[in-house]
Write an enzyme that holds these catalytic residues in place. Sequence first.
Site, short mmCIF file in Angstrom:
data_model
loop_
_atom_site.label_atom_id
_atom_site.label_comp_id
_atom_site.label_asym_id
_atom_site.label_seq_id
_atom_site.Cartn_x
_atom_site.Cartn_y
_atom_site.Cartn_z
N SER A 130 0.76 -0.96 0.15
CA SER A 130 -0.11 0.24 -0.18
C SER A 130 0.39 1.05 -0.05
O SER A 130 1.44 0.85 -0.80
CB SER A 130 -1.02 -0.08 1.48
OG SER A 130 -2.06 1.49 1.31
N HIS A 157 -2.93 -1.23 -3.20
CA HIS A 157 -3.76 -0.29 -3.22
C HIS A 157 -3.93 1.03 -3.87
O HIS A 157 -2.65 2.04 -3.96
CB HIS A 157 -4.12 0.24 -1.50
CG HIS A 157 -4.60 -1.12 -0.81
ND1 HIS A 157 -4.22 -1.31 0.41
CD2 HIS A 157 -4.34 -2.17 -1.21
CE1 HIS A 157 -4.14 -2.38 1.28
NE2 HIS A 157 -4.73 -2.74 0.31
N ASP A 253 -4.45 -4.71 6.25
CA ASP A 253 -4.83 -5.42 5.36
C ASP A 253 -3.50 -6.63 4.93
O ASP A 253 -2.59 -5.91 4.65
CB ASP A 253 -5.48 -4.59 3.41
CG ASP A 253 -5.68 -5.71 2.55
OD1 ASP A 253 -6.27 -6.78 3.01
OD2 ASP A 253 -5.26 -5.20 1.29
#
Length: 308
Positions: A130, A157, A253
Amino acid sequence: NGNIALQKISQLSPDLITLDLEMPEMDGLTVIREVRKTNRDLKIVVFSDQSEAGAKKTLEALASGANDFLSKSVVKGSGDSVDLIRQELLPKIRQFVVPVKVLAPASPRKELPVATALLQRPKLILIASSTGGPEALRRIFSELKGYEGPPMLLVQHMPPLFTAQLARMLSEYCGWPVREAKDLDVLRPNTAYLAPGDFHMVLKKTSAGYILGLTSGERVKSVRPAADVTFVSVAECFPDPVWTFVLTGMGDDGLDGAKALKAKGNKVFIQDQKTSVVWGMPGAIAKEGIHDQEFSLEQIAAFIMGRT
């Protein structure tokens, strides 16, 4: 404009700035490069147009030293633009409350603590990232020239258009196919598939082999694509050895998916805190103690290539 920005940065010594890439006299990219000549601690969050040109410029900004970005699409055409900026921007600011690392130039390759030869080679490689991920991926894939190995599934992401541009950039750096995944793509060796912005990517087993599926289901842990969705789908249908790498990023995540993969006997690796821009995602796995090895950024490509 950019000239005023540099003057204000010098005068006020801020902890973090938001920066538009399109400005008169001196644009945002130039500001970032000038700042990074002398200051590697200032956190920089850029505002980016959600267009192909905007995505390309954003990736250049991240490679030049920006820490994160926010797409202007979240505020366009809305009467609640201030609320939307608050919802999207404040979490990006909060992630930098702890000291942040700007990725420094690659250092000479270190000896790896675990020899690749001691591990069973994987039939599939998973990578999740991310905040700080685009630059981390660029650095890794730049060292993967001549890669011949199993398919890779990448989850970063990012919004739509940005993932397509990132895939093209990574393919240019490594010299082999890195593609934005499409629904019903058949997995092939020597190929990486990047989850497209705003879609979860899942693996499915069919009579024709393993294929990818894209879904626009609910966000998981506030993100779509989510690494957890991809990881869990792999754990459910892929019986062969899998190597999973969780890189720099905000939040946790990938944790639930890593647990599912670990329960099936697969290997889970994380990027270390020192070379991570934000040690949220890898840190969550470290806290649970489910990882097999921790790597600095410059060690990961060598490990994948078996140069140990």
